[in-house]
Design an enzyme around this catalytic site. Structure first.
Site, PDB file in Angstrom:
ATOM      1  N   CYS A 194     -15.833 -21.173 -26.793  1.00  0.00           N
ATOM      2  CA  CYS A 194     -16.846 -20.142 -26.608  1.00  0.00           C
ATOM      3  C   CYS A 194     -17.870 -20.193 -27.727  1.00  0.00           C
ATOM      4  O   CYS A 194     -17.773 -21.005 -28.646  1.00  0.00           O
ATOM      5  CB  CYS A 194     -16.180 -18.770 -26.580  1.00  0.00           C
ATOM      6  SG  CYS A 194     -15.235 -18.456 -28.087  1.00  0.00           S
ATOM      7  N   CYS A 249     -16.496 -19.890 -31.230  1.00  0.00           N
ATOM      8  CA  CYS A 249     -16.017 -21.160 -31.796  1.00  0.00           C
ATOM      9  C   CYS A 249     -17.175 -21.933 -32.420  1.00  0.00           C
ATOM     10  O   CYS A 249     -17.039 -22.526 -33.496  1.00  0.00           O
ATOM     11  CB  CYS A 249     -15.346 -22.000 -30.708  1.00  0.00           C
ATOM     12  SG  CYS A 249     -13.863 -21.264 -29.995  1.00  0.00           S
ATOM     13  N   ASP A 271     -53.393 -42.730 -26.304  1.00  0.00           N
ATOM     14  CA  ASP A 271     -53.837 -43.655 -27.342  1.00  0.00           C
ATOM     15  C   ASP A 271     -54.296 -44.921 -26.625  1.00  0.00           C
ATOM     16  O   ASP A 271     -53.702 -45.317 -25.626  1.00  0.00           O
ATOM     17  CB  ASP A 271     -52.689 -43.968 -28.293  1.00  0.00           C
ATOM     18  CG  ASP A 271     -53.048 -45.070 -29.268  1.00  0.00           C
ATOM     19  OD1 ASP A 271     -54.050 -44.917 -29.983  1.00  0.00           O
ATOM     20  OD2 ASP A 271     -52.321 -46.085 -29.299  1.00  0.00           O
ATOM     21  N   ASP A 327     -47.661 -44.978 -28.803  1.00  0.00           N
ATOM     22  CA  ASP A 327     -46.667 -46.027 -29.006  1.00  0.00           C
ATOM     23  C   ASP A 327     -45.510 -45.569 -29.875  1.00  0.00           C
ATOM     24  O   ASP A 327     -44.604 -46.336 -30.167  1.00  0.00           O
ATOM     25  CB  ASP A 327     -47.309 -47.287 -29.602  1.00  0.00           C
ATOM     26  CG  ASP A 327     -47.976 -47.018 -30.943  1.00  0.00           C
ATOM     27  OD1 ASP A 327     -47.735 -45.941 -31.519  1.00  0.00           O
ATOM     28  OD2 ASP A 327     -48.744 -47.877 -31.407  1.00  0.00           O
ATOM     29  N   ASP A 349     -48.740 -42.877 -33.813  1.00  0.00           N
ATOM     30  CA  ASP A 349     -49.079 -41.652 -33.087  1.00  0.00           C
ATOM     31  C   ASP A 349     -48.057 -40.536 -33.282  1.00  0.00           C
ATOM     32  O   ASP A 349     -48.135 -39.506 -32.615  1.00  0.00           O
ATOM     33  CB  ASP A 349     -49.200 -41.963 -31.589  1.00  0.00           C
ATOM     34  CG  ASP A 349     -50.211 -43.057 -31.317  1.00  0.00           C
ATOM     35  OD1 ASP A 349     -51.289 -43.020 -31.929  1.00  0.00           O
ATOM     36  OD2 ASP A 349     -49.922 -43.938 -30.508  1.00  0.00           O
TER      37      ASP A 349
END
Length: 823
Positions: free
Chosen positions: A109, A112, A513, A713, A717
């Site tokens: 839960c 935990c 880009d 890429d 970026d």
């Protein structure tokens, strides 16, 4: 705290786990000034440890939908996990600071989760601990120089949790075990139902009026009792645990309906009430039907989420290792980087590596999406999971196991399926209120009908309790997200978080880009102009000698051109790189600058009018110009060409047709950007944008009210990918883990940008449909049950059907996505 072991007369519940305490041996301890009772020494020790660490908030923290259990057994030889050879299979790198995923037994839960995270963060050397409640896994970051992994595992054991490094096969085994347990309970209930049918037939045929009536009731009691205790145990356990935690679980209505009907039948049986009827058959029947529904749900979920498992199955378990003149079959876990492997015809490639000898055609469709095999020869790269054709070749291992491209794809899928979309958190908050409404309606139904007939009131209330189980509502979002991530991965769209799907469906502006994203990213030198006395060969030699230490695409193109002409490169000194501008160094005692006109002008190096005219003419043709200056004097020009990807035009046109605004960012001059992107149509073009300024452009668009997706890429970026609402990175087949992006296109296909948006829209539409389906089901069935027109058995049949309907609708995302992508 004091310890005593006493004999107890009355049964009690364990303070830690809540399970019944054996009356023969009760463990007690004074905790926080109060006498506490425990079922075993393990629970007592764990409780004392939790209080000693000041983490007693665990017992009053979040709600629990499952019972706790006594502490699980510890893995043997914990210190074995400290060895680098063992950890290398599970951690990214054997550096001082490491990250590992642990499969934790005993997580039940949110309490935990709180306990584990807070307990571990107090350990010196533990950098971070994040628990995934759904997957029962812990993402641990620790400093191996300060604390060994075995000490962390021991700390977990002290608070009641056993952990081992996560392995997909282990997780699959645990899942199979849960399914097997569900199957056993279903089979037991089915066997009981078949026998109960004979009792029901006899009673309905007139035996309820004869002398054997009571015997049939007792036989029904004998059959129904173990069925309720064994087959119905998960429902009763979860309901009681939730009540103790003041939380209304989805199993509570089922538990109340089953036990109330069973207890009334016991009352009639024990007291030999002549006018009453027993409903042991109803209890057994609807438990069996509900378990059948749960089992079908489990199977349907597993099939809907089978994309991850299919990818896991692509990883070979064995490899042919070349050892001198011998070929030895070894487990894949024993293969190390640098090993030489033989891949025979028809086998799957076991590792990421480079072919050292031989040639063949390799099917890489699981990564590239291309169905046609790719020709491979010496020097080419191959990836794990791809299928070799008719030839044989040897591979030098570069990446193994969890470091391969295949493993990284699986990791991204797993992370996405475990995440929660914002809409799901709303559903999670509604479920307890849903259950409360169910209990209220059932109570009102009972109060109304008991005025006329107590048994009718009991059955009608039970029907309301069973028919309104909110399982379908709870499954509406997570199933859709999980299926969508699997479908996306199968098409080269790796979604890292469920939240990204929701964000992507709202995007109305996509920023690309240019270099390496819209274009091929394969720059080549097409023009070489000299302005002084230096020859073209000398100009190329000087430029390549400076660029040889740069990783930029321009540098690679210039160095490749020099290599093609067999030009010997010279050593350079004092190398300096200015991102987005150029590079400089000293070669043969001369100061060499290679870069853009703007950069050279900022350094006081000017071009003549004739040189500027020549640059403009080249830029009008889409050729990027790089200038070379020797001792502050411009001596030459190199023209580089980069073409649009084959699917760039179709992709942009598809987005524009869908009403999406498109912007292209580039560090090139405006004339070059205009020329290269001219076929794309009416889009916004921004030139001479440095990598560090791209995030500012995205931020400005967001301030205008746009929801922005950035496509790049994943390297230069990164700031823009992070700033955007959704960051999408194009990655090569062997580098799919782009940390800054929310989604990764592993097939290097630009069209998948548009497909990703279609997938996101289909997913959000499916989520809304599932929510409407689950609510509509209840709107129809609840009034019928309240009017006593639906029996508990019919309610038990229709309840799982609603969940199956939601799962089936989520599974249709694949078909809908294919139809949308083809249009």
């Amino acid at each position: 705290m004091s310890l005593t072991t006493t004999k107890a007369i009355a049964l009690e519940s364990c303070y830690h786990c809540g399970l019944p305490v054996d009356d023969k041996s009760v463990f007690t301890s004074v905790v926080a000034g109060k006498q506490r009772t425990f079922c075993c020494h393990g629970c007592q020790t764990v409780c004392e440890t939790i209080y000693a660490a000041g983490l007693q908030g665990f017992y009053s923290k979040a709600t629990r939908s499952e019972a706790l259990a006594p502490p699980p057994e510890l893995p043997a030889e914990l210190t074995a996990y400290d060895q680098d050879d063992v950890q290398s299979d599970y951690v990214d790198a054997l550096t001082p600071q490491r990250t590992i995923h642990l499969l934790v037994e005993g997580i039940h839960c949110a309490a935990c989760v709180w306990l584990i995270e807070n307990a571990l963060r107090r350990q010196s050397g533990v950098l971070n601990a994040e628990v995934n409640l759904t997957a029962k896994r812990l993402k641990l970051q620790w400093d191996n120089a300060q604390i060994p992994l075995s000490r962390v595992l021991q700390a977990l054991a002290e608070i009641g949790y056993a952990a081992v490094p996560f392995d997909p096969e282990t997780a699959e085994g645990a899942l199979a075990k849960r399914h097997r347990g569900l199957l056993y309970r279903m089979a037991f209930a089915g066997f009981a139902m078949m026998n109960m049918m004979w009792i029901s037939i006899a009673l309905y045929s007139g035996a309820d009026q004869g002398e054997f009536r009571q015997w049939f009731h007792w036989i029904g009691f004998i059959i129904a009792t173990p069925t309720l205790l064994y087959s119905g145990y998960p429902f009763i356990r979860n309901a009681l645990t939730g009540l103790r935690s003041r939380f209304l679980t989805m199993d509570l209505p089922i538990a109340i309906g089953a036990t109330s009907t069973y207890l009334y039948s016991c009352y009639v049986t024990f007291n030999n009430v002549g006018s009453g009827h027993v409903y042991f058959d109803t209890v057994v029947n609807f438990l069996f039907v509900i378990l059948v529904g749960r089992y079908l749900e489990a199977i349907s979920k597993r099939r809907a989420l089978s994309a991850t498992q299919r990818l896991l199955e692509l990883q070979p378990k064995l490899a042919n290792r070349v050892e001198g003149d011998d070929i030895r079959v070894v487990p894949i876990r024993s293969v190390a980087i640098g090993d030489l492997l033989l891949v025979k015809p028809g086998e799957r490639v076991p590792v990421d590596g480079i072919i050292t000898s031989g040639q063949s055609a390799v099917d890489e469709s699981m990564l590239t999406g291309e169905s046609l095999p790719v020709a491979k020869q010496e020097g080419d790269k191959v990836v794990a999971g791809s299928i070799n054709g008719e030839g044989a070749f040897k591979v030098r291992t570069e990446q193994v196991l969890r470091h391969t491209a295949l493993a990284k794809i699986v990791a991204l899928m797993d992370e996405a399926q475990a995440s929660k979309a914002p809409i799901q958190t709303i559903a999670d908050r509604i479920v307890p209120w849903f259950v409360l409404a169910t209990l209220t309606l059932a109570t009102l139904t009972f109060v109304y009908w008991q005025q006329f007939d107590f048994e009718l009131a009991l059955l009608a209330a039970t029907s309301v309790l069973v028919v309104t189980c909110p399982c379908a509502f709870g499954l509406a979002t997570p199933m859709s997200v999980a299926v969508a991530t699997g479908v996306g991965a199968g098409h080269g769209i790796l979604i890292k978080r469920g939240e990204s799907l929701e964000q992507l469906s709202q995007v109305n502006h996509i920023v690309f880009d240019k270099t390496g994203t819209l274009t091929e990213g394969k720059l080549r030198v097409t023009t070489l102009k000299r302005f002084g006395e230096l020859s073209e060969e000398r100009l190329l030699q000087l430029a390549a000698s400076v660029e040889q230490h740069s990783e930029h695409g321009v540098a690679a193109a210039i160095c490749n051109k020099a290599k093609q002409q067999n030009i010997t490169l010279l050593d350079n000194q004092a190398f300096i790189s200015t991102p987005g501008r150029g590079v400089q160094a000293r070669v043969d005692g001369k100061s060499i600058h290679v870069g853009t006109q703007v950069w050279l002008n900022s350094l006081g190096i000017e071009l003549t009018s004739a040189q500027q005219v020549m640059m403009s003419e080249l830029e009008q043709q889409g050729i990027s110009c790089v200038l070379l200056a020797v001792d502050s004097q411009v001596e030459g020009l190199l023209g580089l060409l980069d073409e649009l990807r084959a699917d760039a035009v179709d992709t942009v046109q598809t987005l524009l047709a869908a009403g999406i605004k498109v912007t292209v960012l580039s560090g090139d001059r405006q004339a070059v950007v205009n020329a290269v992107t001219a076929p794309l149509g009416a889009i916004d073009r921004q030139a001479e944008v440095l990598p560090k300024d791209k995030s500012d452009v995205v931020r400005a668009l967001q301030k205008q009210g746009d929801k922005v997706a950035m496509v790049g890429d994943g390297v230069n970026d990164s700031p823009a990918l992070i700033q955007a609402n959704v960051g999408i990175a194009l990655a090569s087949g062997t580098d799919v883990s782009v940390e800054s992006a929310d989604a990764v296109l592993s097939h290097q296909v630009l069209k998948h940008v548009a497909d990703a948006r279609i997938l996101a829209a289909q997913t959000l539409r499916t989520i809304r449909q599932n929510i409407v389906l689950s609510i509509s089901y209840n709107v129809i069935m609840v009034p019928l049950a309240m009017m006593a027109l639906v029996s508990p058995l019919i309610a038990a049949i229709t309840m799982p059907l609603s969940s199956l309907l939601v799962i089936g609708n989520a599974a249709r995302i694949s078909k809908r996505f294919k139809q949308g992508a083809e249009q």
